[in-house]
Write a protein that holds these residues in place. Structure first.
Motif, mmCIF file in Angstrom:
data_model
loop_
_atom_site.group_PDB
_atom_site.id
_atom_site.type_symbol
_atom_site.label_atom_id
_atom_site.label_comp_id
_atom_site.label_asym_id
_atom_site.label_seq_id
_atom_site.Cartn_x
_atom_site.Cartn_y
_atom_site.Cartn_z
ATOM 1 N N LEU A 158 -10.851 66.385 -4.315
ATOM 2 C CA LEU A 158 -11.501 65.675 -5.418
ATOM 3 C C LEU A 158 -13.018 65.775 -5.393
ATOM 4 O O LEU A 158 -13.669 65.471 -6.388
ATOM 5 C CB LEU A 158 -11.105 64.194 -5.395
ATOM 6 N N ASN A 159 -13.595 66.171 -4.250
ATOM 7 C CA ASN A 159 -15.058 66.176 -4.165
ATOM 8 C C ASN A 159 -15.643 67.552 -3.859
ATOM 9 O O ASN A 159 -16.819 67.674 -3.548
ATOM 10 C CB ASN A 159 -15.552 65.149 -3.137
ATOM 11 N N GLY A 160 -14.827 68.606 -3.956
ATOM 12 C CA GLY A 160 -15.318 69.971 -3.811
ATOM 13 C C GLY A 160 -15.720 70.384 -2.423
ATOM 14 O O GLY A 160 -16.452 71.355 -2.259
ATOM 15 N N ASP A 161 -15.220 69.683 -1.388
ATOM 16 C CA ASP A 161 -15.591 70.038 -0.016
ATOM 17 C C ASP A 161 -14.534 70.909 0.672
ATOM 18 O O ASP A 161 -14.598 71.121 1.877
ATOM 19 C CB ASP A 161 -15.871 68.787 0.821
ATOM 20 N N ASP A 162 -13.575 71.414 -0.094
ATOM 21 C CA ASP A 162 -12.483 72.256 0.411
ATOM 22 C C ASP A 162 -11.549 71.523 1.374
ATOM 23 O O ASP A 162 -10.825 72.148 2.133
ATOM 24 C CB ASP A 162 -13.014 73.533 1.076
ATOM 25 N N ARG A 163 -11.585 70.193 1.350
ATOM 26 C CA ARG A 163 -10.622 69.376 2.094
ATOM 27 C C ARG A 163 -9.934 68.477 1.079
ATOM 28 O O ARG A 163 -10.582 67.957 0.169
ATOM 29 C CB ARG A 163 -11.301 68.545 3.179
ATOM 30 N N ARG A 164 -8.653 68.309 1.251
ATOM 31 C CA ARG A 164 -7.896 67.545 0.263
ATOM 32 C C ARG A 164 -7.939 66.051 0.549
ATOM 33 O O ARG A 164 -7.712 65.620 1.674
ATOM 34 C CB ARG A 164 -6.452 68.039 0.216
#
Length: 177
Positions: free
Chosen positions: A67-73
């Motif tokens: 959700l925040n574009g850090d490549d972690r779900r």
């Protein structure tokens, strides 16, 4: 010595040989299972620490999505059981923190479908859910992460057709044994 090869055995061997497993690798599936296991433990710890042991009927539906574009779900969690009232259930968003999760935002009286909207707020994708705002049918609302635990919730002027991430058809996972 020769062994008979059936078409199914040949197909299975080909899938294993090429790494094809229904569109995802075995390691990705194992990673996802580990994420869900860590999420369950974090939810148990959070609830037990704040409210003590909850009824064994308590469960949740969850979707993992960045959700925040850090490549972690992040985990979008819709609680069930004691976490629901006549208007809906608690919806939580958690972000990975080491081997556990941290609560980002939470809202009450939310119902599926839960969608990821194309709009963003404070670097986070906004969500939508169905909400009971009094007499009449439920309405679709936007949940905007605002840097505080409680999101800004506004009624959407027109229904969204954004990607659905949680529905009533998603499995309810038991939280406590």
């Amino acid at each position: 010595m020769r062994t008979a090869r059936t078409p199914a055995a040949i197909l299975l061997a080909a899938l294993i040989g090429t790494g094809a497993t229904g569109g995802t690798s075995l390691s990705q599936g194992q990673d996802e299972a580990a994420e869900y296991a860590r999420l369950r433990i974090a939810l148990q710890t959070y609830i037990s620490g704040r409210w003590g042991q909850i009824d064994a009927d308590t469960g949740y539906r969850a979707a993992l999505v960045d959700l925040n574009g850090d490549d972690r779900r992040e985990a979008v969690v819709l609680m069930t059981g004691d976490w629901c009232g006549s208007g809906g259930c608690s919806l939580w968003v958690l972000t990975p923190r080491g081997q556990s999760w941290r609560m980002v935002t939470q809202a009450t009286v939310m119902n599926p479908p839960i969608r990821v909207l194309p709009s963003r707020s404070h670097g986070w994708s906004e969500l939508s859910a169905m909400a009971d705002d009094g007499p009449g049918p439920d309405c679709e609302v936007r949940l905007s992460v605002n840097g505080r635990l409680n999101p800004t919730i506004t009624r959407l002027p027109v229904p969204s057709n954004a990607r659905v991430i949680l529905t009533y058809d998603d499995p309810v996972r038991a939280l406590f044994p």
